[in-house]
Design a protein around this motif. Structure first.
Motif, mmCIF file in Angstrom:
data_model
loop_
_atom_site.group_PDB
_atom_site.id
_atom_site.type_symbol
_atom_site.label_atom_id
_atom_site.label_comp_id
_atom_site.label_asym_id
_atom_site.label_seq_id
_atom_site.Cartn_x
_atom_site.Cartn_y
_atom_site.Cartn_z
ATOM 1 N N VAL A 141 0.843 -1.208 0.000
ATOM 2 C CA VAL A 141 0.000 0.000 0.000
ATOM 3 C C VAL A 141 0.876 1.255 0.000
ATOM 4 O O VAL A 141 0.645 2.200 -0.751
ATOM 5 C CB VAL A 141 -0.957 -0.009 1.225
ATOM 6 C CG1 VAL A 141 -1.620 1.355 1.412
ATOM 7 C CG2 VAL A 141 -2.019 -1.090 1.059
ATOM 8 N N LYS B 98 1.104 3.944 -3.055
ATOM 9 C CA LYS B 98 0.630 5.314 -2.790
ATOM 10 C C LYS B 98 1.652 6.360 -3.241
ATOM 11 O O LYS B 98 1.288 7.396 -3.798
ATOM 12 C CB LYS B 98 0.339 5.466 -1.296
ATOM 13 C CG LYS B 98 -0.224 6.822 -0.911
ATOM 14 C CD LYS B 98 -0.627 6.859 0.550
ATOM 15 C CE LYS B 98 -1.207 8.213 0.919
ATOM 16 N NZ LYS B 98 -1.579 8.287 2.351
ATOM 17 N N GLU C 96 -5.745 -1.670 5.375
ATOM 18 C CA GLU C 96 -4.534 -1.688 4.544
ATOM 19 C C GLU C 96 -3.345 -2.311 5.274
ATOM 20 O O GLU C 96 -2.227 -1.836 5.215
ATOM 21 C CB GLU C 96 -4.201 -0.256 4.072
ATOM 22 C CG GLU C 96 -5.292 0.349 3.217
ATOM 23 C CD GLU C 96 -5.000 1.765 2.763
ATOM 24 O OE1 GLU C 96 -4.226 2.472 3.463
ATOM 25 O OE2 GLU C 96 -5.531 2.179 1.722
#
Length: 475
Positions: free
Chosen positions: A124, A128, A381
């Motif tokens: 994650v 990102k 997440e």
């Protein structure tokens, strides 16, 4: 020890001769082992002078709330993350909780293992910011093969996963201080991994450190694989890069459950870890005081890679030795170990950061599993998010009896994990079974010493003492 009457140099010569018969370990492992034994026999460990201990200042241990915010610009954040490596200590087995194989593959929440959550967190993060933070796993010879098999499930992951092994040292026979494998004990019982202080030489000897530095990595974030609170923190990384701190230990406020944990002190102008084993007997009560020693080591460590390389190659990381006596197959043996936190005093510009308790969420026993599987947390997440309805900064104190010690038994005894958002403490003694939709509040004691107790579905227990019988007493 019978051989203690011999001069240390003679014992070391004998050990070198015995090691010559062993081909299961490398030359660097042999040298590391002999160095440890040599230091242990010479007993030159510096004694802490109690009167010289000073409380750490805000310069030594920086309050988390004093850290600058992380960069808001995504490009600056990516540049910061591209300096980072995440290393999880993955050498432990799940035997304490009745499991076989690496502890990191125990299911902790919603069918996900420690390793699943760690991989998810980093995937994650990298997605990102377009960064490439690799996951490095330090395995022991106990967990290496199993871990390599388990990692096949992530073959389609974009995450770069690197594994390496910590050193394998021979157990010492207490009677004569000789390596047990040289006496024929060459199976796994003859060997041991020498504690997580070995992470530094193992990084260098495995050449993994060289590979990471060549990729432009500068810092390694080291944490126990079973600490679900140990996620990448951009504020901490930003502070270390800006202030050129070579080493940072995350500490957190001590509670009565943490009184034996190591703490940071200021000692002769340097920040240093003080462990309970170093404390003179007459000061142990003082050490355990949460008024005087207010913080303890979470074992979340941030360390500069080039500084590790320099100190290892100079032989400067002389951490305190932890003698760990055991009896294996009826033979009294000794393991000499070191701890990574004790290395803090060898690094330049080393600091502690006093972090929120949420960054320390280890799962060492099924009582901890109860916490993380309950409504006190949700997973987002890959990270554990605490229920905002819980106003107390502290988690409930859970004390489950031996009937709950193994994960299999624990799961059998709970049809579903109770609601514990408003629980202060739970003590369970004896043969107890829990139904579904149970709510526990305040202080609850369930005492089944006299007879089996089944807590029915949909029961609410608030400040109750439960014993065999039709009614519950108030606490």
């Amino acid at each position: 020890m019978a051989a203690a009457t011999e001069a240390p140099a003679k014992i070391i010569d004998k050990i070198w001769m015995e090691l010559g018969t062993l081909d299961q370990i490398s030359e660097s492992e042999k040298k590391g082992f002999v160095s440890l034994v040599q230091r242990y026999l010479s007993d030159k460990g510096e004694q802490i002078k109690w009167e010289k201990i000073q409380p750490p200042t805000n310069k030594d241990v920086v309050p988390y709330e004093d850290l600058e915010p992380a960069p808001s610009d995504p490009a600056a954040t990516k540049a910061l993350l591209d300096k980072l490596v995440v290393l999880k200590l993955n050498g432990g087995l799940g035997t304490t909780m009745g499991c076989t194989g690496p502890k990191s593959v125990i299911e902790v929440r919603d069918g996900q293992t420690f390793l699943d959550l760690i991989v998810q967190q980093l995937e994650v993060l990298n997605r990102k910011y377009g960064s490439n933070v690799p996951l490095v796993l330090l395995n022991s010879f106990n967990t290496d093969e199993d871990t390599e098999q388990i990692l096949k499930k992530y073959k389609d992951s974009s995450l770069d996963i690197i594994t390496f092994k910590q050193s394998q040292y021979p157990r010492i026979v207490s009677e004569d201080v000789m390596p047990w494998p040289s006496k024929g004990k060459t199976d796994k019982d003859g060997w041991y991994p020498p504690g997580h202080g070995d992470v530094f030489p193992a990084l260098v000897n495995s050449k993994v450190l060289d590979k990471l530095v060549a990729q432009g990595k500068e810092y390694v974030f080291i944490a126990n694989a079973d600490n679900l609170g140990a996620t990448v923190d951009l504020k901490i990384l930003n502070h270390l890069v800006k202030h050129k701190n070579q080493y940072c230990m995350e500490v957190t406020p001590k509670t009565l459950a943490d009184v034996k944990g190591g703490t940071l002190i200021s000692y002769e102008g340097r920040v240093q870890l003080l462990e309970i084993a170093q404390v003179p007997e007459e000061h142990v009560g003082e050490f355990k005081s949460i008024d005087k020693f207010k913080i303890f080591n979470t074992n979340n460590l941030w360390v500069n890679l080039k500084a590790i390389n320099r100190l290892v190659l100079e032989g400067a990381l002389q951490m305190e030795i932890i003698p760990n006596p055991k009896e294996v197959s009826g033979v009294k043996v000794l393991q000499l170990e070191t701890a990574a936190g004790a290395a803090i005093r060898f690094f330049d510009n080393a600091i502690g950061i006093n972090v929120p308790r949420s960054r320390f969420l280890p799962v060492k026993a099924t009582s901890d599993l109860l916490l993380v599987q309950s409504d006190l947390y949700t997973v987002k997440e890959g990270s554990m998010i605490r229920n905002p309805a819980r106003k107390s900064p502290h988690n409930p104190i859970i004390d489950l009896g031996p009937e709950f010690k193994k994960v299999g038994s624990f799961m059998e005894r709970f049809k579903a994990i109770p609601s514990i958002v408003y629980l202060e403490s739970l003590k369970v003694v004896g043969d107890v079974w829990f139904g579904r939709d149970i709510t526990l509040k305040g202080k609850v004691v369930i005492d089944a010493k006299a007879d089996k107790i089944v807590i029915p579905d949909s029961t609410v227990l608030e400040n109750k003492l439960v014993t065999p019988g039709p009614s519950y007493a108030d606490i």
